[in-house]
Design an enzyme around this catalytic site. Structure first.
Site, PDB file in Angstrom:
ATOM      1  N   ALA A  25      23.003  30.677  41.149  1.00  0.00           N
ATOM      2  CA  ALA A  25      23.461  31.943  40.962  1.00  0.00           C
ATOM      3  C   ALA A  25      22.485  33.213  41.352  1.00  0.00           C
ATOM      4  O   ALA A  25      23.088  34.297  41.516  1.00  0.00           O
ATOM      5  CB  ALA A  25      23.723  31.667  39.366  1.00  0.00           C
ATOM      6  N   ARG A  37      22.591  31.471  32.640  1.00  0.00           N
ATOM      7  CA  ARG A  37      21.457  31.245  31.651  1.00  0.00           C
ATOM      8  C   ARG A  37      20.389  32.276  31.563  1.00  0.00           C
ATOM      9  O   ARG A  37      19.398  31.950  30.591  1.00  0.00           O
ATOM     10  CB  ARG A  37      21.011  29.943  32.127  1.00  0.00           C
ATOM     11  N   GLN A 104      26.197  26.820  44.944  1.00  0.00           N
ATOM     12  CA  GLN A 104      27.029  26.582  43.771  1.00  0.00           C
ATOM     13  C   GLN A 104      27.682  27.696  43.583  1.00  0.00           C
ATOM     14  O   GLN A 104      28.470  27.659  42.323  1.00  0.00           O
ATOM     15  CB  GLN A 104      25.805  26.292  42.668  1.00  0.00           C
ATOM     16  N   ILE A 106      30.637  30.876  43.592  1.00  0.00           N
ATOM     17  CA  ILE A 106      32.058  30.628  43.722  1.00  0.00           C
ATOM     18  C   ILE A 106      32.453  31.914  44.491  1.00  0.00           C
ATOM     19  O   ILE A 106      33.880  32.347  44.551  1.00  0.00           O
ATOM     20  CB  ILE A 106      32.959  30.203  42.668  1.00  0.00           C
ATOM     21  N   ASP A 107      31.663  33.015  44.734  1.00  0.00           N
ATOM     22  CA  ASP A 107      31.989  34.132  45.252  1.00  0.00           C
ATOM     23  C   ASP A 107      32.293  34.613  46.569  1.00  0.00           C
ATOM     24  O   ASP A 107      32.720  35.697  47.150  1.00  0.00           O
ATOM     25  CB  ASP A 107      30.740  35.266  44.556  1.00  0.00           C
ATOM     26  N   HIS A 122      31.269  24.369  43.983  1.00  0.00           N
ATOM     27  CA  HIS A 122      32.037  24.655  43.040  1.00  0.00           C
ATOM     28  C   HIS A 122      33.117  25.220  43.224  1.00  0.00           C
ATOM     29  O   HIS A 122      34.069  25.915  42.372  1.00  0.00           O
ATOM     30  CB  HIS A 122      31.142  25.369  41.997  1.00  0.00           C
ATOM     31  N   CYS A 133      53.141  21.811  42.604  1.00  0.00           N
ATOM     32  CA  CYS A 133      53.442  21.558  44.232  1.00  0.00           C
ATOM     33  C   CYS A 133      52.308  21.835  44.941  1.00  0.00           C
ATOM     34  O   CYS A 133      52.374  21.537  46.294  1.00  0.00           O
ATOM     35  CB  CYS A 133      54.798  22.511  44.410  1.00  0.00           C
ATOM     36  N   CYS A 153      57.560  27.810  42.101  1.00  0.00           N
ATOM     37  CA  CYS A 153      58.264  26.772  41.385  1.00  0.00           C
ATOM     38  C   CYS A 153      58.063  26.704  40.043  1.00  0.00           C
ATOM     39  O   CYS A 153      58.451  25.788  39.132  1.00  0.00           O
ATOM     40  CB  CYS A 153      57.708  25.396  42.036  1.00  0.00           C
ATOM     41  N   ASN A 214      12.159  30.614  42.967  1.00  0.00           N
ATOM     42  CA  ASN A 214      13.245  31.016  41.919  1.00  0.00           C
ATOM     43  C   ASN A 214      12.046  31.972  40.876  1.00  0.00           C
ATOM     44  O   ASN A 214      10.834  31.974  40.964  1.00  0.00           O
ATOM     45  CB  ASN A 214      13.385  29.747  40.971  1.00  0.00           C
TER      46      ASN A 214
END
Length: 240
Positions: A25, A37, A104, A106-107, A122, A133, A153, A214
């Protein structure tokens, strides 16, 4: 941040033929996307339910409307732009130095910056599908509807993201492990390395150029050949 450490990292990136970057992240926080976090992260914000509960498979199935209210407000950042880390990694891929990005996040910001060799552990907010479907939908289907988005559907549409209680895709895991095994340089950045199974991937690295970047310490700092306690953007700006 020690200039000597960054100089060593630059030497390694300049001489690498199969670099792999594993990011969490912290890669996207400088683009305005909150992590989970840290003090300002999602886990420290107040909701009727904890975010880790809302983002679970069980909650999605039982409280789909609430899930989507949270998801639209807190998980989608279409106005976010790639930062220096994203753009520098894209440049390294174009040079032939970087063989793979394992993320990790999802952007989709790595792809927005121009990277093509991206493994999304992820999933991505940009992909969605009907749970009945399996028809695929883009992000517009989520943003341009209210409440629960539904397929033609009438099945519920689910984001193609890995929720709590769900497993990572086996083919993505295998590709990530293979890339790490073949890497001559592994840079892990912007992650506390506390989420499994992703954090366990580090054990597959067989080289002697393991770099951890980090803002805070990680459980694996002592195993790194180079541990840099700094913001990713600061480090990658110095590599330019």
């Amino acid at each position: 941040m020690s200039l000597t450490l960054v100089e060593q990292l630059k030497l390694w990136t300049d001489t690498s033929n199969s670099m792999v970057f594993f990011g969490g992240a912290g890669v996207s926080t400088e683009s305005g996307i909150p992590d989970f976090r840290s003090v300002d992260g999602l886990y420290h914000q107040k909701y009727e339910f904890p975010p880790e509960t809302i983002l679970s498979r069980t909650f999605f199935k039982k409280n789909t409307a609430y899930f989507y209210r949270f998801y639209r407000e807190k998980m989608i950042y279409l106005n976010a732009q790639p930062n220096i880390t994203h753009t520098k990694l894209a440049e390294l891929e174009q040079k032939g130095t970087l063989s793979c990005i394992i993320t990790q996040n999802i952007d989709g910001l790595h792809q927005k910056a121009g990277s093509n060799k991206v493994l999304e552990l992820h999933g991505s907010v940009h992909r969605n599908y009907c749970v009945n479907c399996f028809k695929e939908y883009g992000i517009d289907k989520i943003l341009n509807t209210e409440g629960i988005p539904r397929c033609e559907c009438y099945g519920v549409i689910k984001p193609d993201v890995v929720l709590y209680e769900e497993s990572l895709q086996e083919n993505i895991i295998n590709k990530a492990i293979d890339a790490i095994k073949q890497a001559d340089l592994l840079i892990i950045g912007g992650t506390s390395l506390s989420v499994y199974p992703a954090a366990g991937f580090i054990r597959y690295y067989q080289g002697n150029r393991l770099v951890l970047i980090n803002r805070s310490e990680t459980p694996y700092d002592s195993q790194a050949n180079l541990a840099i306690k700094a913001d990713l953007g600061q480090v990658f700006a110095a590599l330019s």
